[in-house]
Write a protein that holds these residues in place. Sequence first.
Motif, PDB file in Angstrom:
ATOM      1  N   HIS A   1       0.848  -1.190   0.000  1.00 14.92           N
ATOM      2  CA  HIS A   1       0.000   0.000   0.000  1.00 14.92           C
ATOM      3  C   HIS A   1       0.882   1.238   0.000  1.00 14.92           C
ATOM      4  O   HIS A   1       1.868   1.313   0.721  1.00 14.92           O
ATOM      5  N   ALA A   2       0.505   2.231  -0.790  1.00 13.04           N
ATOM      6  CA  ALA A   2       1.308   3.443  -0.893  1.00 13.04           C
ATOM      7  C   ALA A   2       1.023   4.371   0.273  1.00 13.04           C
ATOM      8  O   ALA A   2      -0.088   4.428   0.787  1.00 13.04           O
ATOM      9  N   ALA A   3       2.052   5.095   0.676  1.00 10.19           N
ATOM     10  CA  ALA A   3       1.926   6.092   1.739  1.00 10.19           C
ATOM     11  C   ALA A   3       3.018   7.129   1.535  1.00 10.19           C
ATOM     12  O   ALA A   3       3.932   6.956   0.723  1.00 10.19           O
ATOM     13  N   THR A   4       2.911   8.213   2.271  1.00 12.80           N
ATOM     14  CA  THR A   4       3.904   9.286   2.227  1.00 12.80           C
ATOM     15  C   THR A   4       4.420   9.531   3.631  1.00 12.80           C
ATOM     16  O   THR A   4       3.633   9.619   4.575  1.00 12.80           O
ATOM     17  N   SER A   5       5.725   9.634   3.766  1.00 12.23           N
ATOM     18  CA  SER A   5       6.345   9.918   5.062  1.00 12.23           C
ATOM     19  C   SER A   5       6.998  11.290   5.034  1.00 12.23           C
ATOM     20  O   SER A   5       7.600  11.689   4.036  1.00 12.23           O
ATOM     21  N   VAL A   6       6.879  12.005   6.137  1.00 17.50           N
ATOM     22  CA  VAL A   6       7.523  13.304   6.311  1.00 17.50           C
ATOM     23  C   VAL A   6       8.363  13.229   7.585  1.00 17.50           C
ATOM     24  O   VAL A   6       7.858  12.891   8.658  1.00 17.50           O
TER      25      VAL A   6
END
Length: 387
Positions: A309-314
């Motif tokens: 599953h795609a996600a974005t990390s900051v």
Amino acid sequence: MSVGTSGAQKAPRAQDVRGTPASRRGDLADLGIDPDELPDGLVVADEHGRVICFNAAAARITAVSAADALGQRLERALPLEDLEGRRWWQLTDPYGGLAIRVAQPERNLLLPGGREVLVSVRYVRTRPTGPVRRLVVSLRDTEARRRTERSHAELIAIVAHELRSPLTSVKGFTATLLAKWERFTDDQKKLMLETVDADANRVTRLIAELLDISRIDSGRLEVRRQPVDIGAAVGRHIQAYVAAGQPADRFLLRIEQPLPALWADPDKIDQVLSNLLENAVRHGEGTVTIDVTPSASPRERTDDDGTAHAATSVTVSDEGPGIPEESMNRVFTRFWRGSKRGGTGLGLYIVKGIVEAHGGSITVGRAPGGGAEFRFTLPVATPAYLL
């Protein structure tokens, strides 16, 4: 262990705690339940008012051993009083009172020595309006409730303190301007009004924090998902700091492409970024580095076919002293403040609530440069109606 036992003590097995014959229902042992394993205190009295069960939690809460309680009259083994000093069992008269009574709701009562305990009672009858066959008493310590009350009291005290300062300023400047308007120059009036405006914004932010905490605690924090360009959002915050006087070379923004399309609440993501960047600027040192990278979802890493599953990390990190190791497990709790200088200590608690409301996760650690490193990950979470 039968229902009338605690430790090696035995009790009659004619009926279980529900008043149903043991031959039909079985006792607690037949159900695989040991009264001493129950988290709450359990005291059971028979039809004569004598204690036949006194579990380990009851012994801990009352400081009375099961050996001393078993076989005693209930009012002697458990001498409760209400907050006005009246003897509870004489006041309620469970065996001789109203025949239609089935229970006593939970209430605060006092043990000898004044210790508070939460007590609820169930009257077990073989038939409606029949005589009481069992009296089942549940006991709970009040320590958890006291902690909650202390937390609420602390929140009220902090909020009152934080509100008093800006409101005093607003009241003072407005009263002065109204009383002596013509004595001040335009520049003086402008300075006073700018101060009033800044303090009003401070009050507004505090009220918004309180509303956020209320929604987080009650599970009512709404997330209105829209497409969010997280890189552009970080860039806007950096530009605002530079415009306010921070050197541009203090910030390093690194974005790894391609990023998945992120659906999130833009206002709440701005709130998260604002809090993390403010902490890095105010409490950190050196370069503030912001890394935006694609990653796997923090909740469900892969589908059945192995697709991630795609996600974005900051990741927001600085080069300051960082957060002590012993404090890292408290960073996202209410009222935690890395510095005692100002602030409510509610910001990171709200940040965690917002991230988790998006189905994401947030962690804290030590940055490569020695400072604090906060990393939050948001799943793509495309709305169902677009799939």
